[in-house]
Design an enzyme around this catalytic site. Sequence first.
Site, PDB file in Angstrom:
ATOM      1  N   SER A  60      -4.957  26.320 -13.896  1.00  0.00           N
ATOM      2  CA  SER A  60      -5.577  25.690 -12.738  1.00  0.00           C
ATOM      3  C   SER A  60      -4.526  25.550 -11.646  1.00  0.00           C
ATOM      4  CB  SER A  60      -6.160  24.321 -13.120  1.00  0.00           C
ATOM      5  OG  SER A  60      -5.216  23.569 -13.842  1.00  0.00           O
ATOM      6  N   GLU A 108      -3.363  23.492  -7.997  1.00  0.00           N
ATOM      7  CA  GLU A 108      -3.546  22.297  -7.169  1.00  0.00           C
ATOM      8  C   GLU A 108      -3.255  22.603  -5.700  1.00  0.00           C
ATOM      9  OE1 GLU A 108      -2.203  18.566  -8.835  1.00  0.00           O
ATOM     10  OE2 GLU A 108      -1.288  18.058  -6.923  1.00  0.00           O
ATOM     11  N   TYR A 118      -5.782  13.716  -3.090  1.00  0.00           N
ATOM     12  CA  TYR A 118      -6.449  12.680  -2.289  1.00  0.00           C
ATOM     13  C   TYR A 118      -5.425  11.596  -2.008  1.00  0.00           C
ATOM     14  CZ  TYR A 118     -10.037   9.180  -1.120  1.00  0.00           C
ATOM     15  OH  TYR A 118     -10.838   8.249  -0.487  1.00  0.00           O
ATOM     16  N   HIS A 144      -9.191  15.191  -6.633  1.00  0.00           N
ATOM     17  CA  HIS A 144      -8.447  14.038  -7.135  1.00  0.00           C
ATOM     18  C   HIS A 144      -9.070  12.816  -6.492  1.00  0.00           C
ATOM     19  CE1 HIS A 144      -4.446  16.320  -8.084  1.00  0.00           C
ATOM     20  NE2 HIS A 144      -5.486  17.129  -8.170  1.00  0.00           N
ATOM     21  N   ARG A 186      -4.364   6.309 -10.096  1.00  0.00           N
ATOM     22  CA  ARG A 186      -4.167   5.051  -9.382  1.00  0.00           C
ATOM     23  C   ARG A 186      -3.726   5.329  -7.956  1.00  0.00           C
ATOM     24  NH1 ARG A 186       1.014   1.307 -10.045  1.00  0.00           N
ATOM     25  NH2 ARG A 186       1.799   3.114  -8.899  1.00  0.00           N
ATOM     26  N   ASP A 214      -0.402   5.779  -5.038  1.00  0.00           N
ATOM     27  CA  ASP A 214       0.652   4.887  -4.528  1.00  0.00           C
ATOM     28  C   ASP A 214       0.319   4.571  -3.095  1.00  0.00           C
ATOM     29  OD1 ASP A 214       2.516   4.879  -6.713  1.00  0.00           O
ATOM     30  OD2 ASP A 214       2.905   6.988  -6.232  1.00  0.00           O
ATOM     31  N   TYR A 234       3.004  11.449 -18.000  1.00  0.00           N
ATOM     32  CA  TYR A 234       4.400  11.497 -17.532  1.00  0.00           C
ATOM     33  C   TYR A 234       5.359  11.718 -18.707  1.00  0.00           C
ATOM     34  CZ  TYR A 234       2.154   9.657 -13.411  1.00  0.00           C
ATOM     35  OH  TYR A 234       1.309   9.506 -12.332  1.00  0.00           O
ATOM     36  N   GLN A 264       2.944  15.193 -14.857  1.00  0.00           N
ATOM     37  CA  GLN A 264       3.903  15.312 -13.762  1.00  0.00           C
ATOM     38  C   GLN A 264       4.767  16.530 -14.090  1.00  0.00           C
ATOM     39  OE1 GLN A 264       4.730  15.227 -10.808  1.00  0.00           O
ATOM     40  NE2 GLN A 264       4.752  13.009 -10.587  1.00  0.00           N
ATOM     41  N   PHE A 285      11.522  14.999  -3.377  1.00  0.00           N
ATOM     42  CA  PHE A 285      10.267  14.636  -4.008  1.00  0.00           C
ATOM     43  C   PHE A 285      10.501  14.194  -5.456  1.00  0.00           C
ATOM     44  CE2 PHE A 285       6.010  15.836  -5.767  1.00  0.00           C
ATOM     45  CZ  PHE A 285       5.318  14.848  -5.087  1.00  0.00           C
ATOM     46  N   HIS A 329      -1.006  23.904 -15.203  1.00  0.00           N
ATOM     47  CA  HIS A 329      -1.576  23.472 -13.924  1.00  0.00           C
ATOM     48  C   HIS A 329      -0.474  23.624 -12.883  1.00  0.00           C
ATOM     49  CE1 HIS A 329      -4.120  20.980 -11.240  1.00  0.00           C
ATOM     50  NE2 HIS A 329      -3.002  20.383 -10.863  1.00  0.00           N
TER      51      HIS A 329
HETATM   52  P1  FAD Z   1      -1.477   4.593 -13.822  1.00  0.00           P
HETATM   53  O1  FAD Z   1      -1.874   5.365 -15.022  1.00  0.00           O
HETATM   54  O2  FAD Z   1      -2.326   3.419 -13.443  1.00  0.00           O
HETATM   55  O3  FAD Z   1       0.034   4.115 -14.067  1.00  0.00           O
HETATM   56  C1  FAD Z   1       0.820   3.579 -13.017  1.00  0.00           C
HETATM   57  C2  FAD Z   1       1.916   2.681 -13.571  1.00  0.00           C
HETATM   58  O4  FAD Z   1       1.360   1.468 -14.054  1.00  0.00           O
HETATM   59  C3  FAD Z   1       2.683   3.259 -14.769  1.00  0.00           C
HETATM   60  O5  FAD Z   1       4.014   2.782 -14.686  1.00  0.00           O
HETATM   61  C4  FAD Z   1       1.986   2.666 -15.968  1.00  0.00           C
HETATM   62  O6  FAD Z   1       2.847   2.543 -17.105  1.00  0.00           O
HETATM   63  C5  FAD Z   1       1.557   1.302 -15.444  1.00  0.00           C
HETATM   64  N1  FAD Z   1       0.249   0.869 -15.986  1.00  0.00           N
HETATM   65  C6  FAD Z   1      -0.852   1.635 -16.143  1.00  0.00           C
HETATM   66  N2  FAD Z   1      -1.895   0.923 -16.613  1.00  0.00           N
HETATM   67  C7  FAD Z   1      -1.425  -0.330 -16.753  1.00  0.00           C
HETATM   68  C8  FAD Z   1      -2.036  -1.537 -17.190  1.00  0.00           C
HETATM   69  N3  FAD Z   1      -3.327  -1.577 -17.556  1.00  0.00           N
HETATM   70  N4  FAD Z   1      -1.267  -2.667 -17.198  1.00  0.00           N
HETATM   71  C9  FAD Z   1       0.035  -2.639 -16.817  1.00  0.00           C
HETATM   72  N5  FAD Z   1       0.662  -1.518 -16.395  1.00  0.00           N
HETATM   73  C10 FAD Z   1      -0.060  -0.388 -16.363  1.00  0.00           C
HETATM   74  N6  FAD Z   1      -1.196  10.485  -6.029  1.00  0.00           N
HETATM   75  C11 FAD Z   1      -2.046  10.440  -4.981  1.00  0.00           C
HETATM   76  O7  FAD Z   1      -1.979   9.507  -4.186  1.00  0.00           O
HETATM   77  N7  FAD Z   1      -3.003  11.406  -4.790  1.00  0.00           N
HETATM   78  C12 FAD Z   1      -3.163  12.444  -5.642  1.00  0.00           C
HETATM   79  O8  FAD Z   1      -4.027  13.287  -5.456  1.00  0.00           O
HETATM   80  C13 FAD Z   1      -2.285  12.525  -6.772  1.00  0.00           C
HETATM   81  N8  FAD Z   1      -2.409  13.508  -7.693  1.00  0.00           N
HETATM   82  C14 FAD Z   1      -1.618  13.498  -8.816  1.00  0.00           C
HETATM   83  C15 FAD Z   1      -1.835  14.462  -9.816  1.00  0.00           C
HETATM   84  C16 FAD Z   1      -1.064  14.468 -10.970  1.00  0.00           C
HETATM   85  C17 FAD Z   1      -1.342  15.521 -12.031  1.00  0.00           C
HETATM   86  C18 FAD Z   1      -0.025  13.516 -11.137  1.00  0.00           C
HETATM   87  C19 FAD Z   1       0.839  13.537 -12.367  1.00  0.00           C
HETATM   88  C20 FAD Z   1       0.195  12.550 -10.165  1.00  0.00           C
HETATM   89  C21 FAD Z   1      -0.598  12.512  -9.000  1.00  0.00           C
HETATM   90  N9  FAD Z   1      -0.440  11.543  -8.014  1.00  0.00           N
HETATM   91  C22 FAD Z   1      -1.292  11.508  -6.928  1.00  0.00           C
HETATM   92  C23 FAD Z   1       0.637  10.543  -8.119  1.00  0.00           C
HETATM   93  C24 FAD Z   1       0.149   9.246  -8.801  1.00  0.00           C
HETATM   94  O9  FAD Z   1      -0.844   8.645  -8.021  1.00  0.00           O
HETATM   95  C25 FAD Z   1       1.357   8.325  -8.935  1.00  0.00           C
HETATM   96  O10 FAD Z   1       2.234   8.830  -9.908  1.00  0.00           O
HETATM   97  C26 FAD Z   1       1.022   6.864  -9.211  1.00  0.00           C
HETATM   98  O11 FAD Z   1       2.214   6.110  -9.091  1.00  0.00           O
HETATM   99  C27 FAD Z   1       0.488   6.596 -10.591  1.00  0.00           C
HETATM  100  O12 FAD Z   1      -0.784   7.046 -10.747  1.00  0.00           O
HETATM  101  P2  FAD Z   1      -1.443   7.039 -12.223  1.00  0.00           P
HETATM  102  O13 FAD Z   1      -2.837   7.471 -12.086  1.00  0.00           O
HETATM  103  O14 FAD Z   1      -0.589   7.778 -13.173  1.00  0.00           O
HETATM  104  O15 FAD Z   1      -1.356   5.462 -12.541  1.00  0.00           O
END
Ligand code: FAD
Length: 282
Positions: free
Chosen positions: A6, A8, A40, A67, A97, A99, A137, A168, A208, A258
Amino acid sequence: MNQTFSFELFPPKTEQGMEKLKTTVSRLQALGPEYFSVTYGAGGSTRERTFAAVEWLRGQGVETAPHLSCIGASREEIGEILQRYCNQGIRRIVALRGDLPSGAGLGELNDFNYANELVTFIQKEFPGQFHIEVAAYPEFHPQAPNAWQDLDNFQRKVEAGANGAITQYFYNPDAYWRFLDDCGRRGITIPIVPGIMPITNYANLARFSDACGAEIPRWLRKRLEAYGDNQQAIFDFGIEVVTGLCRNLLEGGAPGLHFYTLNQAEATLAICKELGLGAAGA
Ligand code: FAD
């Protein structure tokens, strides 16, 4: 084993960028990927541009996985976006989630704090409608207090109903294999597809990588630095290194790859050609 590929994309800011995206898609489409995903921006910063790119891809009949990042968004807004995608026949979402830009506060809005809550929301409000990918990760998320808690949090997303994960990027395959072992010990069986970042521009990659917690190993960094501004040498060396990484992953049984294309076809095509994938291998 059926290994999937896939690609991106990010939603471009300009007309020119959109034209570039279209050319990139048509070149990569020839490889027969499973889908293209479109990023997104957290807090909805790319919302309309993501919609536009997704709409164009769907119009071309391309399998598309938008996304969706939930931080700073309301349940209502996320629900509307998912309904829109549902109506467009989209069946795969990358649930994140995200950032918020530094300095931006959540204010009152914290309908979603973590990606596992978004996965739960999608499964509850749109049951069976989407194949949900989440982020993983292998070198651990930069904000995680420690490796085990990060794995616990990854497991939460799986238990909430994620169907697959994309990692990642990394340049150290041992990190991926160990991550898979840890997941296996926890009974996590969803496919965890390695995210692959081709190396084309060292300065951008280094910046990055620092921000997202992906490590460029010293031996690789030193060699890339030594090429200075010889972009062709960096490109050629990058293809060699990343092709080797992909070979290790595919031969070791990774469920697919990917590619973070950054809307550029050349490096991804060159790697796929070396790997003999799709039409690039012909
Ligand atoms: P989470 O899974 O929520 O984790 C975030 C942090 O919080 C981690 O440190 C985790 O250990 C901690 N955590 C998770 N759940 C809990 C909980 N219930 N209680 C306490 N701590 C918790 N960003 C964008 O803005 N747009 C995109 O399109 C985008 N695409 C991405 C695609 C991929 C394949 C990857 C790997 C990353 C992408 N990102 C994107 C970056 C991503 O949004 C960031 O890495 C962000 O900081 C974490 O997102 P996450 O979904 O992994 O978060």
